[in-house]
Design a protein around this motif. Structure first.
Motif, PDB file in Angstrom:
ATOM      1  N   MET A  35       0.837  -1.192   0.000  1.00 23.42           N
ATOM      2  CA  MET A  35       0.000   0.000   0.000  1.00 23.42           C
ATOM      3  C   MET A  35       0.878   1.252   0.000  1.00 23.42           C
ATOM      4  O   MET A  35       0.605   2.206  -0.717  1.00 23.42           O
ATOM      5  CB  MET A  35      -0.931   0.007   1.217  1.00 23.42           C
ATOM      6  CG  MET A  35      -1.998  -1.058   1.143  1.00 23.42           C
ATOM      7  SD  MET A  35      -3.218  -1.071   2.475  1.00 23.42           S
ATOM      8  CE  MET A  35      -2.329  -0.655   3.924  1.00 23.42           C
ATOM      9  N   ALA A  36       1.942   1.250   0.791  1.00 21.25           N
ATOM     10  CA  ALA A  36       2.821   2.409   0.882  1.00 21.25           C
ATOM     11  C   ALA A  36       3.518   2.667  -0.444  1.00 21.25           C
ATOM     12  O   ALA A  36       3.681   3.819  -0.846  1.00 21.25           O
ATOM     13  CB  ALA A  36       3.848   2.195   1.989  1.00 21.25           C
ATOM     14  N   GLN A  37       3.942   1.609  -1.114  1.00 16.54           N
ATOM     15  CA  GLN A  37       4.671   1.776  -2.365  1.00 16.54           C
ATOM     16  C   GLN A  37       3.811   2.396  -3.449  1.00 16.54           C
ATOM     17  O   GLN A  37       4.324   2.980  -4.391  1.00 16.54           O
ATOM     18  CB  GLN A  37       5.247   0.436  -2.823  1.00 16.54           C
ATOM     19  CG  GLN A  37       6.382  -0.007  -1.941  1.00 16.54           C
ATOM     20  CD  GLN A  37       6.844  -1.417  -2.249  1.00 16.54           C
ATOM     21  OE1 GLN A  37       6.282  -2.095  -3.097  1.00 16.54           O
ATOM     22  NE2 GLN A  37       7.862  -1.856  -1.549  1.00 16.54           N
ATOM     23  N   ARG A  38       2.501   2.273  -3.331  1.00 13.63           N
ATOM     24  CA  ARG A  38       1.603   2.877  -4.314  1.00 13.63           C
ATOM     25  C   ARG A  38       1.397   4.363  -4.048  1.00 13.63           C
ATOM     26  O   ARG A  38       0.847   5.063  -4.872  1.00 13.63           O
ATOM     27  CB  ARG A  38       0.250   2.168  -4.292  1.00 13.63           C
ATOM     28  CG  ARG A  38       0.320   0.800  -4.900  1.00 13.63           C
ATOM     29  CD  ARG A  38      -1.060   0.189  -5.000  1.00 13.63           C
ATOM     30  NE  ARG A  38      -0.921  -1.203  -4.619  1.00 13.63           N
ATOM     31  CZ  ARG A  38      -1.716  -1.853  -3.817  1.00 13.63           C
ATOM     32  NH1 ARG A  38      -2.759  -1.275  -3.304  1.00 13.63           N
ATOM     33  NH2 ARG A  38      -1.503  -3.111  -3.522  1.00 13.63           N
ATOM     34  N   ASP A  39       1.803   4.824  -2.867  1.00  9.70           N
ATOM     35  CA  ASP A  39       1.600   6.211  -2.486  1.00  9.70           C
ATOM     36  C   ASP A  39       2.788   7.043  -2.965  1.00  9.70           C
ATOM     37  O   ASP A  39       3.904   6.864  -2.486  1.00  9.70           O
ATOM     38  CB  ASP A  39       1.467   6.308  -0.962  1.00  9.70           C
ATOM     39  CG  ASP A  39       1.088   7.694  -0.499  1.00  9.70           C
ATOM     40  OD1 ASP A  39       1.448   8.678  -1.173  1.00  9.70           O
ATOM     41  OD2 ASP A  39       0.445   7.797   0.556  1.00  9.70           O
ATOM     42  N   PRO A  40       2.561   7.971  -3.903  1.00  8.85           N
ATOM     43  CA  PRO A  40       3.672   8.769  -4.421  1.00  8.85           C
ATOM     44  C   PRO A  40       4.351   9.616  -3.336  1.00  8.85           C
ATOM     45  O   PRO A  40       5.547   9.861  -3.401  1.00  8.85           O
ATOM     46  CB  PRO A  40       3.035   9.660  -5.485  1.00  8.85           C
ATOM     47  CG  PRO A  40       1.643   9.188  -5.667  1.00  8.85           C
ATOM     48  CD  PRO A  40       1.306   8.250  -4.565  1.00  8.85           C
ATOM     49  N   ALA A  44       8.293   9.483  -2.607  1.00  9.14           N
ATOM     50  CA  ALA A  44       9.072  10.718  -2.693  1.00  9.14           C
ATOM     51  C   ALA A  44       9.821  10.989  -1.390  1.00  9.14           C
ATOM     52  O   ALA A  44      10.998  11.366  -1.416  1.00  9.14           O
ATOM     53  CB  ALA A  44       8.154  11.886  -3.039  1.00  9.14           C
ATOM     54  N   ALA A  45       9.152  10.796  -0.253  1.00 12.40           N
ATOM     55  CA  ALA A  45       9.790  11.037   1.048  1.00 12.40           C
ATOM     56  C   ALA A  45      10.929  10.049   1.290  1.00 12.40           C
ATOM     57  O   ALA A  45      11.981  10.410   1.822  1.00 12.40           O
ATOM     58  CB  ALA A  45       8.757  10.940   2.171  1.00 12.40           C
ATOM     59  N   ILE A  51      12.448   9.957   5.323  1.00 14.13           N
ATOM     60  CA  ILE A  51      11.985   8.880   6.200  1.00 14.13           C
ATOM     61  C   ILE A  51      12.825   7.637   5.941  1.00 14.13           C
ATOM     62  O   ILE A  51      13.457   7.506   4.893  1.00 14.13           O
ATOM     63  CB  ILE A  51      10.485   8.570   5.989  1.00 14.13           C
ATOM     64  CG1 ILE A  51      10.218   8.088   4.562  1.00 14.13           C
ATOM     65  CG2 ILE A  51       9.633   9.776   6.348  1.00 14.13           C
ATOM     66  CD1 ILE A  51       8.778   7.620   4.331  1.00 14.13           C
ATOM     67  N   GLY A  52      12.810   6.740   6.922  1.00 15.87           N
ATOM     68  CA  GLY A  52      13.552   5.505   6.755  1.00 15.87           C
ATOM     69  C   GLY A  52      13.106   4.457   7.756  1.00 15.87           C
ATOM     70  O   GLY A  52      12.253   4.704   8.614  1.00 15.87           O
ATOM     71  N   GLU A  53      13.702   3.286   7.633  1.00 16.43           N
ATOM     72  CA  GLU A  53      13.360   2.161   8.494  1.00 16.43           C
ATOM     73  C   GLU A  53      14.111   2.251   9.819  1.00 16.43           C
ATOM     74  O   GLU A  53      15.283   2.609   9.860  1.00 16.43           O
ATOM     75  CB  GLU A  53      13.702   0.841   7.804  1.00 16.43           C
ATOM     76  CG  GLU A  53      12.912   0.579   6.537  1.00 16.43           C
ATOM     77  CD  GLU A  53      11.414   0.429   6.762  1.00 16.43           C
ATOM     78  OE1 GLU A  53      10.974   0.172   7.904  1.00 16.43           O
ATOM     79  OE2 GLU A  53      10.669   0.562   5.775  1.00 16.43           O
ATOM     80  N   GLN A  54      13.417   1.892  10.887  1.00 13.63           N
ATOM     81  CA  GLN A  54      14.001   1.869  12.225  1.00 13.63           C
ATOM     82  C   GLN A  54      14.130   0.426  12.703  1.00 13.63           C
ATOM     83  O   GLN A  54      13.356  -0.441  12.273  1.00 13.63           O
ATOM     84  CB  GLN A  54      13.115   2.636  13.215  1.00 13.63           C
ATOM     85  CG  GLN A  54      12.925   4.081  12.865  1.00 13.63           C
ATOM     86  CD  GLN A  54      12.042   4.802  13.860  1.00 13.63           C
ATOM     87  OE1 GLN A  54      12.363   5.891  14.251  1.00 13.63           O
ATOM     88  NE2 GLN A  54      10.926   4.221  14.256  1.00 13.63           N
ATOM     89  N   PRO A  55      15.044   0.168  13.639  1.00 19.33           N
ATOM     90  CA  PRO A  55      15.203  -1.194  14.155  1.00 19.33           C
ATOM     91  C   PRO A  55      13.956  -1.756  14.844  1.00 19.33           C
ATOM     92  O   PRO A  55      13.790  -2.970  14.931  1.00 19.33           O
ATOM     93  CB  PRO A  55      16.345  -1.062  15.167  1.00 19.33           C
ATOM     94  CG  PRO A  55      17.108   0.131  14.733  1.00 19.33           C
ATOM     95  CD  PRO A  55      16.080   1.065  14.145  1.00 19.33           C
ATOM     96  N   ASP A  56      13.063  -0.884  15.289  1.00 23.86           N
ATOM     97  CA  ASP A  56      11.865  -1.361  15.990  1.00 23.86           C
ATOM     98  C   ASP A  56      10.744  -1.795  15.056  1.00 23.86           C
ATOM     99  O   ASP A  56       9.661  -2.174  15.490  1.00 23.86           O
ATOM    100  CB  ASP A  56      11.361  -0.309  16.974  1.00 23.86           C
ATOM    101  CG  ASP A  56      10.875   0.981  16.310  1.00 23.86           C
ATOM    102  OD1 ASP A  56      10.914   1.098  15.059  1.00 23.86           O
ATOM    103  OD2 ASP A  56      10.458   1.887  17.059  1.00 23.86           O
ATOM    104  N   GLY A  57      10.988  -1.741  13.731  1.00 23.68           N
ATOM    105  CA  GLY A  57       9.985  -2.194  12.770  1.00 23.68           C
ATOM    106  C   GLY A  57       9.064  -1.111  12.251  1.00 23.68           C
ATOM    107  O   GLY A  57       8.157  -1.378  11.468  1.00 23.68           O
TER     108      GLY A  57
END
Length: 138
Positions: A35-40, A44-45, A51-57
């Motif tokens: 779902m997120a990948q479909r959101d432009p 873009a962010a 934004i990025g991935e955190q160790p807590d998921g």
């Protein structure tokens, strides 16, 4: 045991439990990630390193977010928590344990140029080398 001798036990998964959590985490993340990948705005962010991935998921802010980016990440994190909660029961783990294993997997799947948070809390941009992950990651 007296209060002064209480020892907190850290969760140490067995190989089988870890495999079950990792496998289920991959499936649980498919829906929110798709779902997120479909959101432009999300794409873009992420591409801009906001934004990025955190160790807590969960997703985090690598830079100060705009109100729109903050709302987007909060919405995605709510969806991730719902997926983790639903999947944690089937693996016999807690939501936090399941989210942590998912975080390990999501950081491992980042691509060059994407942001992720190291175990020390620093934000890094992924290059061609493996990302820094928690020593407890499978």
């Amino acid at each position: 045991m007296g209060n002064d001798k209480m020892v907190m036990k850290m969760w140490k998964p067995t190989g089988l439990a870890l495999a079950a959590i990792a496998a289920t985490a991959a499936v649980a993340l498919a829906v929110p990630s798709a779902m997120a990948q479909r959101d432009p705005a999300y794409a873009a962010a992420r591409a801009a390193g906001q934004i990025g991935e955190q160790p807590d998921g969960y997703l985090g802010f690598a830079t100060t977010p705009t109100p729109a980016i903050r709302a987007l990440v909060q919405d995605l994190n709510i969806k991730r928590k719902a997926a983790y909660t639903a999947s944690a029961q089937s693996t016999g783990s807690t939501v936090e344990q399941f989210a942590f294993t998912s975080g390990c997997n999501l950081i491992a799947k980042t691509k060059a140029g994407e942001k992720y948070q190291t175990p020390s809390g620093a934000w890094k941009t992924r290059d061609g080398s493996p990302p820094e992950r928690d020593a407890r990651c499978p």
